[in-house]
Design an enzyme around this catalytic site. Structure first.
Site, PDB file in Angstrom:
ATOM      1  N   LYS A  39       0.836  -1.193   0.000  1.00 10.39           N
ATOM      2  CA  LYS A  39       0.000   0.000   0.000  1.00 10.39           C
ATOM      3  C   LYS A  39       0.876   1.249   0.000  1.00 10.39           C
ATOM      4  O   LYS A  39       1.909   1.296   0.684  1.00 10.39           O
ATOM      5  CB  LYS A  39      -0.925  -0.017   1.218  1.00 10.39           C
ATOM      6  CG  LYS A  39      -1.989   1.087   1.231  1.00 10.39           C
ATOM      7  CD  LYS A  39      -2.907   0.908   2.437  1.00 10.39           C
ATOM      8  CE  LYS A  39      -3.999   1.968   2.486  1.00 10.39           C
ATOM      9  NZ  LYS A  39      -4.903   1.793   3.638  1.00 10.39           N
ATOM     10  N   SER A  78      -9.543   1.781   2.517  1.00 11.85           N
ATOM     11  CA  SER A  78      -8.648   2.503   1.636  1.00 11.85           C
ATOM     12  C   SER A  78      -7.566   1.652   0.989  1.00 11.85           C
ATOM     13  O   SER A  78      -6.841   2.129   0.115  1.00 11.85           O
ATOM     14  CB  SER A  78      -7.991   3.652   2.418  1.00 11.85           C
ATOM     15  OG  SER A  78      -7.183   3.153   3.473  1.00 11.85           O
ATOM     16  N   SER A 120     -10.126  -0.218   6.656  1.00 14.15           N
ATOM     17  CA  SER A 120      -9.436  -0.074   5.372  1.00 14.15           C
ATOM     18  C   SER A 120      -8.769  -1.329   4.844  1.00 14.15           C
ATOM     19  O   SER A 120      -8.388  -1.386   3.677  1.00 14.15           O
ATOM     20  CB  SER A 120      -8.399   1.052   5.457  1.00 14.15           C
ATOM     21  OG  SER A 120      -9.046   2.299   5.538  1.00 14.15           O
TER      22      SER A 120
END
Length: 453
Positions: free
Chosen positions: A84, A159, A183
């Site tokens: 990420k 996210s 997330s």
């Protein structure tokens, strides 16, 4: 869409790389080739914002050379994975999905990333995400939105959106994400895979761009519970208690609060009830009704904490909010402006309420082995219905994450019909264990709830 590739289990990949059936280079070349179909330059999805082709191949070649010498290369040897874009990676730029406001070249790897590299895993690229990890949808105003791999017109969840889609599409067998209010969990369920939010304070978060220092964790997105357990190993969450013959349960009691079903859409409620009914066909499984502390109050409290902490960190990392009004997407600038309007004393009160909520959630385990509840009130949201569709998403995920307990998230599954990829099932289920008992939680879900692999 069908996955580009069906990877073997993490354990099998490592075994085959070590015994020479596969090379680390072949696995990395495969992942990079697939990833190139979903970059900022491709027409399908901006799943990756950067691929480190040379670096990944060099790491793979080094591992293959060590294997030739008979050296041990770790329990994740030769496994390619996605990272990420809020996690620092030596020599690469971290943007946290916000390249116009924040672009910092990392001087070292974040410890959570370095730990995987030390175990032989090979990062191939930075994955797209909601800007500054604000939101649970998979939208990004700068890089583009991440589409759901199963439902046309819907989003991937966020996210950790790119990380989840990369695993779901078979680009990589595992990915690293972060979770504050859902997330990891949201995109895992919406993309039809498994995500784990580890216990709070499991490890250092140095080198991870903060969303909320009190609530942030980093964890895996993988295909199966077996892969989740293997990913953790004995070192990813060093505070986790190992699973031993003495603590393997012979039956399980699962706590749940029926009131939490009142706010979910009827198809999701039906899917969750069907899951409970199917699970209790096994005489070793029983659900116990409990009265949990108010999730609405906990959500308000956690929202105050994460918003005010984010504002404070943003000012330190970037500067005064209004200087960046033209460089941030609407969800981010709107939240920062709202946070700036809050009275400072609200944060101390929120910390106190958060501590009380965590104590109350811990006490629920006096009579049960784990907890279960839906993840979202609806299935994956349609891109065309933003921003209104995003508003109710955090009502179950944020409060549960604020408990600090370990949580597995995946689609709601039925042991009988095995249909997990409908919109109601992709709304997701959360399985919650005692603090630092990640391995036991995985074992209970895998063994007694007949979870899909």
């Amino acid at each position: 869409m069908q996955p580009y590739h069906h990877w073997s289990s993490l354990k099998n990949i490592t075994l085959e790389v070590k015994n020479g059936t596969r090379s680390a280079r072949s696995q990395v070349e495969l992942a990079l080739g697939l990833a190139k179909q979903e970059t900022l330059e491709s027409s399908i999805s901006p799943t990756f914002v950067y691929l480190d082709v040379e670096g990944a191949l060099a790491m793979a070649d080094a591992i293959d050379a060590r294997i030739q010498k008979g050296e041990d290369c770790g329990d994740l040897c030769g496994i390619p994975f996605a990272v990420k874009d809020n996690i620092d990676w030596l020599g690469l730029v971290t943007t946290a999905g916000s390249p116009k406001a924040y672009a910092k070249k990392a001087s070292k790897n974040a410890p959570v990333l370095q730990g995987l590299i030390d175990r032989g895993a090979i990062p191939i690229g930075k994955a797209n995400m909601n800007e500054w990890a604000v939101g649970l949808t998979g939208e990004n105003a700068h890089y583009g939105n991440i589409p759901n791999p199963h439902l046309e017109g819907c989003l991937s969840g966020g996210s950790s959106s790119g990380s989840a889609r990369a695993v779901s599409m078979g680009i990589v067998p595992m990915a690293l994400g972060s979770d504050t209010g859902g997330s990891i969990r949201m995109p895992a369920a919406w993309c039809g895979i498994v995500g784990l939010r580890p216990s709070g304070e499991s490890f250092s978060l140095d080198g991870v761009v903060p969303r909320s220092r009190s609530l942030d964790v980093v964890g895996p997105l993988v295909k199966s519970l077996e892969d989740c357990d293997y990913f953790l190993g004995s070192s990813f969450t060093p505070k986790s208690n190992p699973l031993t013959p003495e603590n393997i349960p012979k039956s399980i009691k699962i706590g749940w609060d029926p009131r939490l079903l009142e706010g979910v859409e009827a198809p999701v409620r039906k899917a969750f009830i069907q899951f409970m009914d199917n699970a209790q066909v096994n005489p070793a499984v029983s659900f116990v009704e409990q009265t949990w502390p108010s999730f609405a109050a906990a959500t308000d409290c956690a929202l105050t904490v994460l918003q005010m902490e984010f504002l404070n960190d943003f000012k330190v990392m970037c500067g005064e909010v209004e200087l960046f009004s033209e460089r941030l997407g609407k969800p981010v600038i709107n939240e920062l402006r709202h946070s700036a309007s809050l009275e400072p004393q609200l944060l101390d009160r929120a910390y106190e309420e958060l501590a009380q909520f965590r104590q109350s959630m811990d006490s629920l385990f006096s009579s049960v082995d784990m907890l279960a509840l839906p993840l979202t009130p609806c299935g994956p949201v349609e891109e065309a219905k933003l921003p209104e569709a995003a508003k109710p998403l955090r009502e179950l995920s944020l409060a549960m994450g604020a408990s600090g307990l370990p949580i597995i998230a995946m689609p709601i599954f039925s042991a009988k019909d095995r249909s997990y990829l409908t919109a109601p099932s992709l709304a997701g289920v959360q399985f919650v264990g005692k603090q630092f008992q990640e391995h036991k939680l995985i074992y209970m879900v895998k063994t007694y709830l007949d979870a899909p692999s």
